[in-house]
Design an enzyme around this catalytic site. Sequence first.
Site, PDB file in Angstrom:
ATOM      1  N   SER A 100       3.047 122.499 -26.843  1.00  0.00           N
ATOM      2  CA  SER A 100       4.318 122.251 -26.169  1.00  0.00           C
ATOM      3  C   SER A 100       5.420 123.148 -26.734  1.00  0.00           C
ATOM      4  O   SER A 100       5.316 124.361 -26.703  1.00  0.00           O
ATOM      5  CB  SER A 100       4.675 120.765 -26.277  1.00  0.00           C
ATOM      6  OG  SER A 100       5.734 120.434 -25.407  1.00  0.00           O
ATOM      7  N   ASP A 158       0.266 117.316 -15.381  1.00  0.00           N
ATOM      8  CA  ASP A 158       1.145 117.147 -16.539  1.00  0.00           C
ATOM      9  C   ASP A 158       2.539 116.831 -16.024  1.00  0.00           C
ATOM     10  O   ASP A 158       3.171 117.667 -15.374  1.00  0.00           O
ATOM     11  CB  ASP A 158       1.128 118.436 -17.365  1.00  0.00           C
ATOM     12  CG  ASP A 158       1.965 118.356 -18.636  1.00  0.00           C
ATOM     13  OD1 ASP A 158       2.727 117.390 -18.797  1.00  0.00           O
ATOM     14  OD2 ASP A 158       1.852 119.275 -19.464  1.00  0.00           O
ATOM     15  N   HIS A 200      -0.098 115.683 -21.300  1.00  0.00           N
ATOM     16  CA  HIS A 200       0.525 116.836 -21.938  1.00  0.00           C
ATOM     17  C   HIS A 200      -0.141 117.179 -23.281  1.00  0.00           C
ATOM     18  O   HIS A 200       0.313 118.082 -23.966  1.00  0.00           O
ATOM     19  CB  HIS A 200       2.013 116.509 -22.150  1.00  0.00           C
ATOM     20  CG  HIS A 200       2.869 117.641 -22.569  1.00  0.00           C
ATOM     21  ND1 HIS A 200       3.067 118.778 -21.796  1.00  0.00           N
ATOM     22  CD2 HIS A 200       3.608 117.830 -23.700  1.00  0.00           C
ATOM     23  CE1 HIS A 200       3.893 119.590 -22.428  1.00  0.00           C
ATOM     24  NE2 HIS A 200       4.224 119.051 -23.584  1.00  0.00           N
TER      25      HIS A 200
END
Length: 286
Positions: free
Chosen positions: A105, A237, A265
């Site tokens: 991320s 996601d 995610h």
Amino acid sequence: MQIPPKRILDQARLSKRNNVKILGKGEKVMILAHGFGSNQTMWRFLLPKLKRHYKIVLFDYVGSGLSDCRAYQENRYDCLDGYAQDIIEICDAFNLQDCIFVGHSISATVGWIINKQRPDLISHHIMVCPSPCFINIDDSYSGGFDMADLNALIELMSQDYLGWGQCLAPMVMGHELSVDVTQSSEEEPMVWELLNSFCATDVTFSLPFAKACFCSDNRHLLKHINRPSLILQSSNDLLVNLEVAEFMAREIPNNRLDIIESKGHCLHMTHPANVIESIKRFLEEN
């Protein structure tokens, strides 16, 4: 070769500050950088395979996991550059260069910042569900969230941290928490783990980090990623849509986009075998 005393002191200081762990048998170094609200334990599903072939560097960002929260500096960690600087310092202290950087991320973005400032430190970028910008900018770029929605999420975080975690954790993991415990799914423990990780982090540290994560626009960094890159994207996601992944694939030179059929995610937790296979294929090709 004897290690200089200053480097020994730096290693001890940074090991405490960022809870640095180095393991594995390989000569090539792989840095695993966790995402917002989590910690280095989230990589545990990948470690059995990776540590056979690589020297693995694990750490916790200051304010996360078992880091030394006394090292927190408000003016350093109000933007992503401070977190990037921490990793640069770790690399210098432990004499790490030419590393494979695996960022989940927002940590993918931290890797891009490091790449621009110190290109000697990273040889490959592996990005797990990355996003250069979570904001809907205009017709040419839709990050997934209107600025008003992000501001409301940040406000909820400052007013009701538990409520914020209960809202975000299922979204991140791609699975709702069951009202009836007898109906819980096998993925539900991971949602609870992430929720507990959120709640274990003092909002004093996590709120500025959240603002830096969700309210910044780092699209300008993509064209500067001059290393072989792998984008690993979940097909469903709620934080990063496929349009964002495809946008990055167009903007980053010399990249590969692997879309994994899944929800959520956190592919490194929910689909570790797929992630390992993609990483192996990518590194063999590059």
